[in-house]
Design an enzyme around this catalytic site. Structure first.
Site: not given
Length: 226
Positions: A53, A90, A118, A201, A204
């Site tokens: 991402s 993801g 991730n 979040d 990002h």
């Protein structure tokens, strides 16, 4: 003078032939231009950003993500490179490995590998993550030995323990050294942990954050282009 009706078909045929002759050079010119444009496009080398991402530009427009900003830098130098954003939100190293062949149908001149974040956030074993990263690199090297590979280093917060996060950080340098690929020590240098440069979040980057990421990438990428 008015021609008899019986000559009309011959006159029509002559006009049609004359029209066709006039059209042919125009059609040939158009085909030549289209062919030249296609050759120019296919002649361009590609820079493939293969990641998750962060590469995809999660939460912002794709044209604001750092691969697109790298394209702007490349264009400003008049270099014949097309940047391909192969980021997928993801993505883990395992899923990246499983879709690698699809992106290796054509040779990338430069392959930037941005995966592993991730894995770290999910606590996947470092041995598994390292194996997948090495397999991705070897997969590119075996199919296209001349492709230049850049590995984007990543760091994670100590949620999984200080030892895990420290070994995670060191893993990228070890891989780069033993596979003879270039290394960006930390892709998110100066961005990670700064609330002004990240989305709510906290993971990002914002548009401004991506501009800084592009600046982190550029010193390692530029020498490979010139």
């Amino acid at each position: 003078m008015k021609l008899p009706f019986k000559y009309a078909p011959y006159v029509l045929a002559a006009l049609t032939l004359l029209y066709s002759c006039n059209q042919k050079p125009q059609e040939d010119k158009q085909e030549t231009q289209e062919s030249a444009a296609l050759e120019e496009k296919t002649a361009k080398k590609t820079i493939l950003f293969f990641g998750n991402s962060l590469t995809a530009g999660y939460g912002i427009e794709e044209e604001e993500a750092f691969p697109a900003l790298i394209q702007e830098k490349v264009d400003s130098l008049g270099l014949d490179y097309d940047v391909i954003n192969a980021g997928l939100s993801g993505e883990t190293t395992a899923s990246g490995l499983s879709r690698l062949d699809w992106f290796l149908e054509e040779k990338p001149e430069i392959f930037i590998l941005e995966l592993g974040g991730n894995d770290g956030l999910r606590g996947i074993s470092l041995a598994e993550t390292e194996k997948n990263l090495r397999n991705i690199i070897s997969g590119v090297q075996e199919k296209f030995p001349e492709t230049k590979i850049v590995l984007a280093g990543m760091q994670i917060p100590p949620n999984m323990g200080q030892e895990y996060s420290e070994n995670f950080r060191k893993m990228y340098a070890d891989i780069a050294q033993t596979t003879s690929v270039s290394l960006i020590p930390f892709l998110l240098e100066g961005v990670a942990g700064d609330p002004d440069l990240n989305l709510p979040d906290g993971i990002h980057p914002t548009e401004e954050g991506h501009r800084m990421v592009a600046e982190n990438v550029w010193p390692y990428l530029k020498p490979l282009l010139l």
